[in-house]
Design an enzyme around this catalytic site. Structure first.
Site, PDB file in Angstrom:
ATOM      1  CB  THR A 104       2.532  13.230  46.550  1.00  0.00           C
ATOM      2  OG1 THR A 104       1.831  12.650  45.428  1.00  0.00           O
ATOM      3  CG2 THR A 104       1.521  13.991  47.409  1.00  0.00           C
ATOM      4  CG  ASP A 153       5.078  16.179  30.982  1.00  0.00           C
ATOM      5  OD1 ASP A 153       4.611  15.351  30.165  1.00  0.00           O
ATOM      6  OD2 ASP A 153       4.653  16.283  32.138  1.00  0.00           O
TER       7      ASP A 153
END
Ligand code: PRP
Ligand code: URA
Length: 209
Positions: A108, A200
Site C-alpha cells: 500500500t 532502499d
C-alpha cells in the site's frame, strides 16, 4: 520551490554521487551518509537564533555569541534516519533525540508505526525530523503528524533525496515545515522508489537486502 532548500554544496553532491552508485559497499555508504549529515546539519541550523553571554578569555572579558533557547530535538525516522542522526549528534551533542519507528507497507506504501519515543517538552523546542528519503512522503507526513500531536509546533524536515511528488504532498500536508534536501530527483517509479535515487536507504545502510 517554496519552503524547500536544496543543499547544493559541491562536497554534498560529490558524496551523494558515490552513495547512489550501486557498487558502493555498505561500509562506505554508511560512512558517506554520516559525512553528508554533518554538512546538511550545518545548513539546516544556519539561521538558529543567537544570544550572548559574558565570558572571560585568557586575555579579556567579552560578550560572546551562544545559541538561544532550549536544546534542539533531532527526530529520527527509523531505521534509515539514524544514518543522518549520528553525524548530526556529532555537531550538536547536546541535542535531544526522538525516535519515530515507521516502515512502508510494500503493497500500500502506507507508513506503519511500530515505535515512538520523544522528549515530553516538544512544544518548547525546534524539532528537526531526519530521514534520508522523501518518496511518496507518507512516512514524513505521518512522522510530523505524530510529533505535532505530541506538541511540536516548530519543525523542519531534513532528507538526502526527495521525489517531486513527495515534496508536493509533504508541503501540502505540512506547509509550515520547511524541507531541506541534497537533491530533488526525477520521479517515483511504480513501486514508489525514487528514480534515479539510490535504492532502499535502510537496506543499503545495514546490508539487509
Ligand atoms: C524508507 C525511508 C523513509 C521511507 C520513505 O524507509 O527511510 O522512511 O522509506 O518512503 P515514503 O516517502 O514513500 O514513505 P522504510 O519504510 O523502507 O524503512 P527502513 O528505514 O526501516 O528501511
Ligand atoms: N525508500 C527508500 O529507501 N528508497 C526509495 O527510493 C523510496 C523509499
Amino acid at each position: 520551490m517554496q519552503g524547500v532548500t536544496v543543499v547544493d554544496h559541491p562536497l554534498v553532491q560529490h558524496k551523494l554521487t558515490i552513495m547512489r552508485d550501486k557498487g558502493t559497499s555498505t561500509a562506505s555508504f554508511r560512512r558517506l551518509l554520516r559525512e553528508i549529515s554533518l554538512l546538511l546539519c550545518y545548513e539546516v541550523t544556519r539561521d538558529l537564533e543567537l544570544t550572548t553571554r559574558t565570558i572571560e578569555t585568557p586575555m579579556a572579558e567579552m560578550v560572546a555569541p551562544t545559541l538561544e533557547g532550549k536544546k534542539l530535538v533531532f527526530a529520527s525516522v527509523l531505521r534509515a534516519g539514524n544514518g543522518l542522526l549520528d553525524g548530526m549528534l556529532d555537531l550538536v551533542p547536546a541535542a535531544r533525540v526522538a525516535h519515530v519507528g515507521l516502515y512502508r507497507d510494500h503493497e500500500t506504501l502506507q507508513a506503519v508505526e511500530y515505535f515512538f519515543k520523544a522528549p515530553s517538552d516538544l512544544a518548547d523546542r525546534l524539532v528537526i525530523v531526519v530521514d534520508p528519503m522523501l518518496a511518496t512522503a507518507n512516512s514524513a507526513i505521518a512522522a510530523v503528524e505524530k510529533l505535532k500531536g505530541r506538541g511540536a509546533t516548530n519543525l523542519r524536515f531534513l532528507c538526502l533525496l526527495a521525489a517531486p511528488e513527495g515534496i508536493e504532498r509533504f508541503t501540502a500536508a505540512h506547509p509550515d515545515v520547511p524541507v531541506f534536501t541534497a537533491a530533488i530527483d526525477e520521479r517515483l517509479n511504480e513501486l514508489g522508489y525514487i528514480v534515479p535515487g539510490l535504492g532502499d536507504a535502510g537496506d543499503r545502510m545495514y546490508g539487509t537486502k
